[in-house]
Design an enzyme around this catalytic site. Structure first.
Site, mmCIF file in Angstrom:
data_model
loop_
_atom_site.group_PDB
_atom_site.id
_atom_site.type_symbol
_atom_site.label_atom_id
_atom_site.label_comp_id
_atom_site.label_asym_id
_atom_site.label_seq_id
_atom_site.Cartn_x
_atom_site.Cartn_y
_atom_site.Cartn_z
ATOM 1 N N LYS A 76 0.818 -1.215 0.000
ATOM 2 C CA LYS A 76 0.000 0.000 0.000
ATOM 3 C C LYS A 76 0.852 1.266 0.000
ATOM 4 O O LYS A 76 1.837 1.358 0.743
ATOM 5 C CB LYS A 76 -0.883 0.028 1.253
ATOM 6 C CG LYS A 76 -2.034 -0.969 1.229
ATOM 7 C CD LYS A 76 -2.917 -0.755 2.457
ATOM 8 C CE LYS A 76 -3.840 -1.922 2.735
ATOM 9 N NZ LYS A 76 -4.918 -2.060 1.753
ATOM 10 N N GLY A 88 -10.901 -2.758 8.702
ATOM 11 C CA GLY A 88 -10.534 -2.965 10.094
ATOM 12 C C GLY A 88 -11.703 -3.022 11.053
ATOM 13 O O GLY A 88 -11.526 -2.907 12.259
ATOM 14 N N ARG A 113 -23.139 -3.227 -3.832
ATOM 15 C CA ARG A 113 -24.475 -3.061 -4.420
ATOM 16 C C ARG A 113 -24.569 -1.741 -5.189
ATOM 17 O O ARG A 113 -25.142 -1.685 -6.275
ATOM 18 C CB ARG A 113 -25.542 -3.087 -3.324
ATOM 19 C CG ARG A 113 -25.874 -4.473 -2.845
ATOM 20 C CD ARG A 113 -27.219 -4.474 -2.129
ATOM 21 N NE ARG A 113 -27.542 -5.780 -1.589
ATOM 22 C CZ ARG A 113 -28.143 -6.743 -2.294
ATOM 23 N NH1 ARG A 113 -28.478 -6.538 -3.552
ATOM 24 N NH2 ARG A 113 -28.410 -7.905 -1.732
ATOM 25 N N GLY A 132 -14.040 -5.309 5.701
ATOM 26 C CA GLY A 132 -15.025 -5.823 6.643
ATOM 27 C C GLY A 132 -15.292 -7.311 6.547
ATOM 28 O O GLY A 132 -16.108 -7.847 7.307
ATOM 29 N N SER A 167 -7.872 -7.572 8.268
ATOM 30 C CA SER A 167 -7.662 -7.967 9.652
ATOM 31 C C SER A 167 -8.292 -9.321 9.959
ATOM 32 O O SER A 167 -7.881 -9.997 10.898
ATOM 33 C CB SER A 167 -8.267 -6.897 10.562
ATOM 34 O OG SER A 167 -8.031 -5.619 10.014
#
Lengths: 198, 304
Positions: free
Chosen positions: B91, B163, B175, B224, B246
């Site tokens: 990153k 996270g 969506r 998520g 994570s």
């Protein structure tokens, strides 16, 4: 019409399906072992060969795939698929399907920054074929029964042995379907031969 | 046109759109995992990850640590590159030209111009067309997706809220992008310019999406994903693959968890299999309810 399967565990599956259909065959995404019975030929697509092997092992695909090839059904491996087909892999003790008498070196052209496009002549298939190489392998050695179809900078990047065809590059990433067409024709002949022998 | 001098004489094309986008095509149907050292990278590779993202801290730890999050120490990136044969991503901060150039010079396979790190530029993203290395960028809607493609991103991922271990934002963004793509595809050409104006999106990119019926680059889900079912959900909503940050190395049993997420991603419609791989995984990462996050701590609002 012949039916060509694309091993659909991971990788550029959709693109191969498009090429097969453009070449006048019926395409099936193969995710379960039983589907191997429904197809006349199989494409092992590009993707991450390490990942594909893990998934092949998890679902017990290794033996059925080997059997498919040993029954002289055509298999076309591109990039990661070529690695799966090889009998020998440089600096690696384990091999995957071991169906083609070739020695292949993984990521032989380097990392992603070295990935490139180049125009190739593919013997008996196509001239001026735009080949896309992505973290590509190449073939270090071929056995006597293997026909070399293309080289790039002296490295072997396409080959054929009996029912098996392989390329280090990704024909599925362009709209040039000449290689897919060549494979579909191979599948048609094989289907005819297998029917005749029954 | 970029030129590779390998071999001395022959001139070939490296860093072309086809080569950069094609690399992401090869990742489809796979899981890309965040790792902070060689040991985690090996666990990820062993579990069947298609690539790893080398970082100094996973997003949930970045969230906890606060302060400014920057590109990882090159030592960590190098360690990970040496440990695995699958592609390695890293990153860079949004708009941080030098971090991106440094990662490119190190030979990483993909750069994530990421909102998980603290932005270096609050107005401009990188001109990603200028690099040989391909980029992945976050998006929440078609406007962001098309702007990033316009700047040269070769791969997208919906942002979600990194996270948090909470899938709700990832779902919202996937969506949203897909609904807007569908809307665009059914439009007549004379409506596209006004749509481009409304979205703040480059007209040519929208025309191309309308023509082909889909985004011209691969779009993964991120931000998520905490369970195998979450990963399968994102695949069903049309993701080409999944980033797990994570979720894996903050769970009780990372190796088992990683394998389960890979399997659920491959067979996202095989519910018996997802049930089987979800059994006895131990506790997933602790999640965060989105409404408890202060507005200035929302990573998804970074990027423009």
């Amino acid at each position: 019409m012949v039916t060509v399967g694309v091993l659909g565990l991971q990788g550029a599956v959709r693109e191969h399906v498009r090429s097969i259909e453009a070449s006048g065959a019926h395409a099936v995404v193969v995710k379960k072992i039983a589907q191997l019975d429904e197809i006349d030929g199989l494409i092992l697509p590009g993707g991450e060969s390490t990942t594909m092997r893990r998934l092949i092992d998890q679902y017990g695909f290794l033996e059925p795939l080997r059997q498919f090839g040993q029954n002289n059904k055509p298999i076309f491996g591109t990039c990661a698929g070529l690695i799966l087909l090889a009998k020998e892999i440089t600096n690696q003790s384990t091999v995957h399907l071991g169906l083609m008498d070739i020695t292949v070196t993984r990521n032989a052209f380097g990392r992603q920054k070295d990935s490139f496009e180049a125009a190739l002549t593919i013997d008996g298939v196509a001239e001026n074929f735009n080949a896309v190489f992505i973290r590509a392998p190449y073939i270090e050695r071929v056995g006597e029964s293997v026909k070399i179809l293309a080289t790039y900078d002296d490295a072997i990047v396409a080959a054929e042995e009996g029912p098996f065809l392989c390329t280090a590059f990704h024909p599925e990433l362009t709209k040039d379907h000449r290689l897919a067409h060549y494979f579909v024709e191979k599948v048609k002949e094989s289907k005819k031969d297998l029917q005749d022998s029954q | 046109m970029l030129v590779n001098t390998r071999g001395g004489i022959r001139v070939v094309n490296v860093g072309t759109d086809r080569v950069k986008r094609g690399m992401a095509e090869m990742q489809k149907g796979g899981v890309i995992m965040d790792v902070v050292n060689a040991e985690q990278a090996k666990i990820a590779e062993e579990a069947g990850a298609v690539a790893v993202m080398a970082l100094e801290r996973v997003p949930s730890d970045i969230r906890k640590a606060g302060g400014v999050a920057r590109m990882a120490d090159p030592t960590i990136v190098e360690e990970v590159m040496n440990a695995v044969s699958i592609p390695v991503m890293a990153k860079a901060r949004i708009g941080h030209i030098v971090e991106a150039r440094v990662l490119e010079s190190m030979g990483v396979d993909y750069i994530d111009e990421s909102e998980v790190l603290t932005p270096a530029d609050e107005v401009f993203h990188l001109n990603k067309k200028d690099y040989t290395v391909p980029f992945v960028c976050g998006c929440r809607n078609l406007g962001e997706a098309a702007r990033r493609i316009g700047e040269g991103a070769s791969m997208l991922r919906t942002k979600g809220e990194p996270g948090t271990g909470n899938i709700v934002e990832a779902v919202r963004h996937m969506r949203q992008v897909n609904a807007e793509v569908r809307q665009l595809v059914t439009m007549s050409v004379d409506e596209v310019m006004t749509y481009a104006k409304d979205l703040g999106a480059p007209y040519e990119v929208l025309l191309q999406i309308r023509e082909e019926g889909r985004l011209p680059v691969v779009n993964f889900a991120a931000g998520g994903v905490a369970t195998p079912a979450d990963a399968a959900l994102m695949m069903q909503l049309g993701a080409d693959g999944v980033f797990v940050g994570s979720g894996i190395f903050k769970s009780d049993n990372p190796a088992k968890f990683a394998k389960a997420i890979v399997e659920a991603t491959t067979h996202f419609e095989d519910y018996e299999l997802i049930a089987k791989v979800s059994k006895g995984l131990g506790e997933a990462m602790k999640g965060i309810e989105i409404s408890t996050i202060q507005p200035h701590e929302r990573m998804q609002d970074r990027g423009w």
